[in-house]
Design an enzyme around this catalytic site. Sequence first.
Site, short mmCIF file in Angstrom:
data_model
loop_
_atom_site.label_atom_id
_atom_site.label_comp_id
_atom_site.label_asym_id
_atom_site.label_seq_id
_atom_site.Cartn_x
_atom_site.Cartn_y
_atom_site.Cartn_z
N GLY A 193 0.83 -1.19 0.00
CA GLY A 193 0.00 0.00 0.00
C GLY A 193 0.87 1.25 0.00
O GLY A 193 2.06 1.20 0.32
N CYS A 194 0.27 2.38 -0.35
CA CYS A 194 1.07 3.62 -0.44
C CYS A 194 1.59 4.03 0.94
O CYS A 194 2.81 4.16 1.13
CB CYS A 194 0.25 4.73 -1.09
N TYR A 195 0.71 4.21 1.91
CA TYR A 195 1.17 4.60 3.24
C TYR A 195 2.11 3.56 3.86
O TYR A 195 3.14 3.91 4.44
CB TYR A 195 -0.02 4.83 4.17
#
Length: 309
Positions: free
Chosen positions: A116-118
């Site tokens: 995921g990005c975060y």
Amino acid sequence: MSAPVVFIDGDQGTTGLQIHERLRNRTDITLSTLPAAERKDARRRAEAINACDIAILCLPDAAARDAVEAIVNPAVRVIDASSAHRIQPGWTYGFPEVTPGQATRIANAHRVSNPGCYPTGAIGLLRPLLQAGFIPDSYPVSIHAVSGYSGRGRAGVEEHEGKDAVNTSSFQVYGLGLAHKHTPEIQTHAGLAQRPLFIPAYGSYRQGIVLTVPLDLRLLASGVNGATLHACLARHYEDAAHVHVLPHHESEALTHLDPQALNGTNDMRLSVSSNAEHGQVLLSAVFDNLGKGASGAAVQNLDLMLARD
């Protein structure tokens, strides 16, 4: 020998569009997508995914699970950009720099789950420091992150850029129920013994993330300080092509962080700021949520998997 067929399932969302853009002029692969009229046809999607060499899934979680279940051809390899399989057994975590040998594991894998990005920023900062023993796995970790509105997908882009876009908020903190779907991923792949506190937000700019993790040195082992933590991260990523640790003197001289600084790249920049008087350290990561946080990472994993072939 014919070029490997790469099928993008879900190429109309923000991640899928960016992956398509990054791959469309490549001559070493044959890029496959479905026309608009066939995208919701389960039979055609199953045919397409079973006819490819590598499928990149840019779908909601439930649809990604359905796509994987439709695979009957044992030769088909998958990169899943959804969050459906990130902590599932049998899937290789697609963060090549996270541990030694991970790039090789991705290259040889049949099932790769894109981070995921975060979590890319949080795990990129925390995992090396936990592995080295500088942060205990029981540390009460807090993570604050701000993403561009494209992190919401097409809905976020339309809200800010569509013909009816008016009075959009300049800043929104969300996930106030402290149940964001990325939190188990961060806990698992960072190596934390307990759930971190994760507070995400959206800014009124298109893309880019700044993520920070504050640390209290009183809760770490004796002698650990900002320089110790920086040196650990610098050693871990010294040979990484896409993760860079800002030199210590530059980290300490920082007065602000620009979340858009690395937009359009697949790079992530880490830094360590500290205040010795107060015994506090701030770990930070800056990267493009559509680059190293999504499409760039997927293409990086694709290239590793193609190299094996």
